[in-house]
Design a protein around this motif. Structure first.
Motif, mmCIF file in Angstrom:
data_model
loop_
_atom_site.group_PDB
_atom_site.id
_atom_site.type_symbol
_atom_site.label_atom_id
_atom_site.label_comp_id
_atom_site.label_asym_id
_atom_site.label_seq_id
_atom_site.Cartn_x
_atom_site.Cartn_y
_atom_site.Cartn_z
ATOM 1 N N CYS A 51 37.285 39.896 38.494
ATOM 2 C CA CYS A 51 38.697 39.741 38.368
ATOM 3 C C CYS A 51 39.452 40.280 39.491
ATOM 4 O O CYS A 51 38.864 41.474 39.984
ATOM 5 C CB CYS A 51 39.090 40.221 36.911
ATOM 6 S SG CYS A 51 38.834 39.309 35.390
ATOM 7 N N ILE A 52 40.706 39.495 39.758
ATOM 8 C CA ILE A 52 41.620 40.543 40.574
ATOM 9 C C ILE A 52 42.709 40.560 39.759
ATOM 10 O O ILE A 52 43.175 39.571 39.162
ATOM 11 C CB ILE A 52 41.844 39.679 42.076
ATOM 12 C CG1 ILE A 52 40.623 39.402 42.583
ATOM 13 C CG2 ILE A 52 42.870 40.236 42.693
ATOM 14 C CD1 ILE A 52 40.817 38.291 43.794
ATOM 15 N N VAL B 133 46.570 41.202 39.508
ATOM 16 C CA VAL B 133 47.540 41.295 40.278
ATOM 17 C C VAL B 133 48.874 41.856 39.353
ATOM 18 O O VAL B 133 49.485 41.356 38.611
ATOM 19 C CB VAL B 133 48.159 40.001 40.994
ATOM 20 C CG1 VAL B 133 49.546 40.215 41.879
ATOM 21 C CG2 VAL B 133 46.982 39.285 41.658
ATOM 22 N N PHE C 175 46.753 45.106 43.952
ATOM 23 C CA PHE C 175 45.667 43.983 43.668
ATOM 24 C C PHE C 175 44.467 44.987 43.289
ATOM 25 O O PHE C 175 44.102 45.600 44.210
ATOM 26 C CB PHE C 175 45.329 43.304 44.883
ATOM 27 C CG PHE C 175 46.491 42.333 45.123
ATOM 28 C CD1 PHE C 175 46.476 41.043 45.159
ATOM 29 C CD2 PHE C 175 47.398 43.061 46.115
ATOM 30 C CE1 PHE C 175 47.608 40.114 45.825
ATOM 31 C CE2 PHE C 175 48.544 42.157 46.624
ATOM 32 C CZ PHE C 175 48.646 40.776 46.159
ATOM 33 N N VAL D 187 40.544 44.732 42.238
ATOM 34 C CA VAL D 187 39.294 43.937 42.133
ATOM 35 C C VAL D 187 38.183 44.560 41.646
ATOM 36 O O VAL D 187 37.657 45.482 41.881
ATOM 37 C CB VAL D 187 38.799 43.891 43.776
ATOM 38 C CG1 VAL D 187 37.655 42.817 43.749
ATOM 39 C CG2 VAL D 187 40.103 43.331 44.729
ATOM 40 N N LEU E 83 45.198 37.003 47.900
ATOM 41 C CA LEU E 83 43.981 36.521 47.082
ATOM 42 C C LEU E 83 43.039 35.748 47.881
ATOM 43 O O LEU E 83 41.668 35.793 47.598
ATOM 44 C CB LEU E 83 44.736 35.449 46.002
ATOM 45 C CG LEU E 83 45.577 36.200 45.028
ATOM 46 C CD1 LEU E 83 46.348 35.377 44.099
ATOM 47 C CD2 LEU E 83 44.684 37.255 44.306
ATOM 48 N N GLN F 32 39.154 36.916 48.026
ATOM 49 C CA GLN F 32 37.910 36.042 47.742
ATOM 50 C C GLN F 32 37.185 35.722 48.785
ATOM 51 O O GLN F 32 35.798 35.722 48.637
ATOM 52 C CB GLN F 32 38.504 34.887 47.011
ATOM 53 C CG GLN F 32 39.173 35.423 45.652
ATOM 54 C CD GLN F 32 39.731 34.362 44.989
ATOM 55 O OE1 GLN F 32 39.002 33.602 43.801
ATOM 56 N NE2 GLN F 32 40.943 34.034 45.132
ATOM 57 N N ASN G 224 34.662 33.369 44.106
ATOM 58 C CA ASN G 224 35.828 33.366 43.463
ATOM 59 C C ASN G 224 36.103 34.159 42.287
ATOM 60 O O ASN G 224 34.928 34.704 41.628
ATOM 61 C CB ASN G 224 36.044 31.602 42.905
ATOM 62 C CG ASN G 224 36.170 30.650 43.754
ATOM 63 O OD1 ASN G 224 36.706 30.913 45.043
ATOM 64 N ND2 ASN G 224 35.710 29.246 43.721
ATOM 65 N N LYS H 195 38.315 35.354 39.029
ATOM 66 C CA LYS H 195 39.554 34.970 37.994
ATOM 67 C C LYS H 195 40.843 35.964 38.328
ATOM 68 O O LYS H 195 40.530 37.043 38.643
ATOM 69 C CB LYS H 195 39.105 35.309 36.458
ATOM 70 C CG LYS H 195 40.294 34.849 35.557
ATOM 71 C CD LYS H 195 39.356 35.459 33.956
ATOM 72 C CE LYS H 195 40.536 34.924 33.087
ATOM 73 N NZ LYS H 195 40.450 33.444 32.700
ATOM 74 N N VAL H 196 41.944 35.421 38.189
ATOM 75 C CA VAL H 196 43.232 36.199 38.885
ATOM 76 C C VAL H 196 44.086 36.261 37.756
ATOM 77 O O VAL H 196 44.562 35.196 37.070
ATOM 78 C CB VAL H 196 43.795 35.211 40.075
ATOM 79 C CG1 VAL H 196 44.858 36.070 40.182
ATOM 80 C CG2 VAL H 196 42.961 35.016 41.219
ATOM 81 N N ARG I 116 48.505 29.891 40.733
ATOM 82 C CA ARG I 116 47.213 30.414 41.418
ATOM 83 C C ARG I 116 46.641 31.537 40.622
ATOM 84 O O ARG I 116 45.453 32.012 40.819
ATOM 85 C CB ARG I 116 47.699 31.303 42.780
ATOM 86 C CG ARG I 116 48.111 30.437 43.989
ATOM 87 C CD ARG I 116 46.981 29.573 44.444
ATOM 88 N NE ARG I 116 45.868 30.452 44.784
ATOM 89 C CZ ARG I 116 45.686 31.019 45.913
ATOM 90 N NH1 ARG I 116 46.347 30.609 46.979
ATOM 91 N NH2 ARG I 116 44.699 31.760 46.298
ATOM 92 N N PHE I 117 47.283 31.803 39.476
ATOM 93 C CA PHE I 117 46.926 32.774 38.494
ATOM 94 C C PHE I 117 46.303 31.924 37.194
ATOM 95 O O PHE I 117 46.778 30.998 36.717
ATOM 96 C CB PHE I 117 48.294 33.486 37.794
ATOM 97 C CG PHE I 117 48.997 34.291 38.669
ATOM 98 C CD1 PHE I 117 48.345 34.864 39.871
ATOM 99 C CD2 PHE I 117 50.248 34.435 38.679
ATOM 100 C CE1 PHE I 117 49.116 35.696 40.776
ATOM 101 C CE2 PHE I 117 51.076 35.364 39.323
ATOM 102 C CZ PHE I 117 50.276 35.772 40.586
#
Length: 254
Positions: A125-126, A128, A136, A138, A204, A208, A214, A216-217, A233-234
């Motif tokens: 996961c990221i 934000v 951010f 990570v 992002l 990545q 990749n 999950k954001v 993008r989320f």
């Protein structure tokens, strides 16, 4: 009920969880710092107005990134609520399923975000977080916090711009339709808000790419709803993510 207190540089968020959901959330300006009685009155009035009983609170968890407030936050509720509290910090981190190599350098709010991301999503996961700072975090599926990026938040950027220029007005955080400003207000809005859209997208992509996979954001924070073009993008916008992290930390430590 659990009372979670998340003290940031702009707001102190008070959340009440009934065991199933966050049923109430209140915000109080962090600065100027009030005396203990003002916080007591604020909490008592909000409980009364929402037909809640302070005696039903059986747990308190506190996160603070404002050291000068820590003494008050640890004590102001003691005349109202009889229960143990947890003031999270590095001494508790080794009891959590998330791992950080710099326990004394990471904010407790970011640890709460990482805890929620790891426990709720169980994948890379990221997070934000749109607050006073734009962060951010990570977090790998293993629970390892790979790292954090920190930039000025939206309001912080606009205040810095206005505060250091003679003729620019402070403007509302409203995303203009065009990326090219047609007047001074729109120019600032386009420059800062559309600029932040590009920065978040770029960050992002770079994270990545560097990680080689990749993630999950998940977006959170009081300003996470402002930059609507980013929502595609989320994978999720979770305004209670930090509070959920505090709740999960409390459950683990309890």
């Amino acid at each position: 009920m659990l009372l979670a207190i998340d003290a940031g540089n702009t707001n102190i968020v008070f959340g009440v969880h009934d065991g199933n959901a966050w049923i109430h959330e209140w915000r109080f300006n962090t600065l100027p710092i009030k005396n203990q009685i003002e916080y007591e009155v604020f909490l008592r009035l909000n409980f009364m107005e929402n037909d809640l009983k302070l005696s039903d609170v059986d747990g308190i968890i506190i996160s603070s990134v404002v050291p000068q407030m820590n003494g008050i936050l640890a004590e102001f509720w003691s005349n109202l609520i009889e229960c143990e509290h947890v003031f999270i910090g590095p001494k508790y981190y080794d009891q959590l399923p998330i791992i950080t190599s710099n326990p004394h350098s990471i904010g407790t709010d970011l640890m709460a975000n990482a805890m929620a991301a790891h426990c709720l999503y169980k994948t890379d996961c990221i997070v934000v977080d749109f607050g006073t700072a734009l962060t951010f975090t990570v977090v790998e599926a293993s629970g390892n916090i790979h790292g954090v990026n920190i930039a000025p938040g939206l309001k912080t950027a606009i205040k810095a711009l206005v505060g250091n220029t003679a003729q620019l007005p402070e403007v509302p955080l409203e995303l203009p339709a065009s990326v090219i400003g047609k007047n001074t207000v729109h120019a600032i809005q386009a420059g800062v808000l559309w600029g932040y859209v590009s920065m978040v997208e770029g960050m992002l992509d770079r994270i990545q790419k560097e990680m080689g996979r990749n993630f999950k954001v998940v977006a959170t924070g009081g300003l996470s709803s402002v930059l609507t073009p980013l929502h595609e993008r989320f994978d999720e916008v979770n305004r209670h993510l930090t509070l959920d992290g505090l709740r999960l930390i409390h459950e683990r430590l309890k």
